[in-house]
Design a protein around this motif. Sequence first.
Motif, PDB file in Angstrom:
ATOM      1  N   ASP A 137      23.639  -2.381  11.198  1.00 39.15           N
ATOM      2  CA  ASP A 137      24.315  -2.013  12.443  1.00 39.15           C
ATOM      3  C   ASP A 137      24.049  -2.966  13.591  1.00 39.15           C
ATOM      4  N   LYS A 146      25.226  -9.103  13.856  1.00 39.95           N
ATOM      5  CA  LYS A 146      26.608  -9.507  13.565  1.00 39.95           C
ATOM      6  C   LYS A 146      26.627 -10.671  12.580  1.00 39.95           C
ATOM      7  N   GLU A 153      27.543 -12.041   8.688  1.00 42.51           N
ATOM      8  CA  GLU A 153      28.565 -11.749   7.678  1.00 42.51           C
ATOM      9  C   GLU A 153      28.198 -12.379   6.349  1.00 42.51           C
ATOM     10  N   PRO A 204      22.962  -6.089  19.274  1.00 42.67           N
ATOM     11  CA  PRO A 204      23.351  -6.948  18.161  1.00 42.67           C
ATOM     12  C   PRO A 204      22.873  -8.386  18.390  1.00 42.67           C
ATOM     13  N   GLU A 252      23.625 -12.447  17.156  1.00 42.59           N
ATOM     14  CA  GLU A 252      24.564 -13.322  16.481  1.00 42.59           C
ATOM     15  C   GLU A 252      23.850 -14.617  16.090  1.00 42.59           C
ATOM     16  N   PRO A 303      25.263  -5.930   5.296  1.00 41.85           N
ATOM     17  CA  PRO A 303      25.413  -5.704   6.740  1.00 41.85           C
ATOM     18  C   PRO A 303      24.510  -4.577   7.246  1.00 41.85           C
TER      19      PRO A 303
END
Length: 367
Positions: free
Chosen positions: A307, A310, A312, A362, A364, A305
């Motif tokens: 910062d 996003k 996983e 971020p 995604e 990960p």
Amino acid sequence: MAESAKSKGKGSRNIRQMGYTDLEDFFLSLDEKKFRVRQVWEWLWQKHALSFADMTNLSKELRQKLGDNFTLPALSIHSTQYSSDGTVKSGFKTHDGHLCEGVLIPTEHRYTACVSSQIGCSLSCRFCATGYMERQRNLEFDEIYDEVALINEQCERIYGKKLSNIVFMGMGEPLLNYKNVLKAIERITAEDGLAMSPRRITVSTAGVAKMIRQLGDDKVKFKLALSLHAANDTKRNEIMPINETNNLKALIDALNHFYKETKNEITLEYILFNNFNDSLKDADELIKVYRQVPADLVNIIEYNPIDFAKFEKPTEKRMTEFMDYLAKNKVNARLRKSRGKDIDAACGQLANKTSELGKTEPVELKA
């Protein structure tokens, strides 16, 4: 050794950018004996002098003349972090105040230096901390050499061993700093340099097809790794914008050309992202690419990960199913466990946290 800085020499020319013959001509102009050239060359490339003052077997007068005519802008260690697993991350400072990072990775049988080729990066890969930084500039070949030499000194001091391997998997895209990377490797592998085998060096690329082909044309002797991470163009475009101009077909053709010209080992790198590229359908697409490329190995990498993204890591069960499916289909794959995660030294985490990052939003992934 003395602290390095550009000001250590008053001249304007970097002495390490000179060839041996150029140095001979300079010493001839001073009416100095020829063996002095060899002494200086050894200090520059084997004894890793960080300043002219370090060259203690030269007269003070000669060191002064070197300082009057040349600079010696060596890297210095700005910061060091130690992981609980033995990994060491160093922040290196350049003569003009920039920072880059390198990592010493010890395992049972290997001591590997992971080095950077640029200060920042221009490729903006969505999962990589360096990709959220601006590219400040390329590292010069002698700066890359310094990274390796300094990490080697750390390795000898901490573990009593010399480096066994080097990977260009740090900050930046090596093939966008082509000449400096190749020149650094030339010096690292030279008998009058660090004398490391090119077979123990791996250059990793996000995929610059034209330059992969150039590596083949130049008959390089080191290994090549492709950061694949998605095995269809739609998904790869999403996480690696470089794929829009260097698609999978172009990369497959380039890798085959590289292997035809060099017969050097090729590795495919593939980070698993939860619910993005970790299904059995994704594994099938990876197998398809693997069978079109003379790859020795597929490194499946657990996601680390950062910062600003996003993403996983998949569950252990999902990773095991993915690996089992590859094995069932006779793909030579291994799951690579990252080291140095507790000090942000693992794959994709290098970001010069002491400096400001350019982007902070971020990102995604779409399933």
